[in-house]
Design a protein around this motif. Sequence first.
Motif, PDB file in Angstrom:
ATOM      1  N   ASN A  83       0.790  -1.235   0.000  1.00  0.00           N
ATOM      2  CA  ASN A  83       0.000   0.000   0.000  1.00  0.00           C
ATOM      3  C   ASN A  83       0.826   1.291   0.000  1.00  0.00           C
ATOM      4  O   ASN A  83       0.454   2.243  -0.705  1.00  0.00           O
ATOM      5  N   HIS A 109     -15.970   2.282  -1.867  1.00  0.00           N
ATOM      6  CA  HIS A 109     -14.527   2.035  -1.772  1.00  0.00           C
ATOM      7  C   HIS A 109     -13.820   2.533  -3.031  1.00  0.00           C
ATOM      8  O   HIS A 109     -12.815   3.250  -2.947  1.00  0.00           O
ATOM      9  N   ARG A 114     -10.049   2.961  -2.820  1.00  0.00           N
ATOM     10  CA  ARG A 114      -9.763   1.752  -2.046  1.00  0.00           C
ATOM     11  C   ARG A 114     -10.262   0.565  -2.854  1.00  0.00           C
ATOM     12  O   ARG A 114     -11.434   0.528  -3.238  1.00  0.00           O
TER      13      ARG A 114
END
Length: 303
Positions: A83, A109, A114
Amino acid sequence: MVELRVPTTDPIVQRQVEAGQVRDDFTIDQCWDEYTDEEHAMWRKLYDRQTGMLGNRAVKEFYDGLDALGLDNSKIPDFREVNPKLEALTGWKLVTVPGLIPDEPFFTHLANRRFPVGRFIRKPHEIDYLQEPDIFHDVFGHAPLLGLPVFGDYMAAYGRGGLRALKFDTLENITRLYWYTVEFGLIKQDDALKIYGAGIVSSFSESVFSLEARSPNRIGFDIERIMRAQYRYDDFQQTYFVINSFEQLLNDTANQDFAPIYERIKGQADIPARATAEGDDVIHKGTQEYADAGGRWENAPQV
């Protein structure tokens, strides 16, 4: 307790579900330290098999993304390592979910950069086909292009569009756009067709079939056409749509008001997955012989 759409075989997921540890946004902890040696071995097998087969079939940016994120065959990726690299490139990050999640949190998301990833990895008997996406499909297939700014922007715009589609009651139409681009899209690059869709790039057999088989149609990208197109969720696609560039994909979608499109296609008949239609930019008219022979369920020749 969250009720999963598909029952999980992952004991770490099941433990978190039963303990009520699924968050309001349907995320859970990856619990990377609890992956078994067998699960890491499956990742290595899938990674080596897929990269060995792909050769130059995938779009160049896919390979660049693998390198930029440090994805390799050594182990299942640890999101604590991936990440920071992904966020530095495009602001995206991977989040762990227990399985297939409802539409609204999924779109939310994406709209917030995300990407939901299933924690589990397939079992040996599922190596060529499984019901829902696993961590190999989600990370190997999707993550590399999330590091490409133009594609990352497209994915975030798609999330916003998905939330709007829920209000317009046009979920099926927007789902088809995701299916035929993010999952099963092809692109023209260097005077050849290349793969960019995650559903193809993570599939050993469909990576070859989508580009080389005479059976499927290959048609130039058109949003309105795609939103009317049926698709196969249980086998190779009978039609693939081809973009000219990632810039085209972003410009034709992010800068588009879908409301008039939804209004125009309302009440129009769906286009069968095998069909071409008037006005199509037909790059290759497929024979459909693979589907006619019964597809994967009848071990049809992958022609």
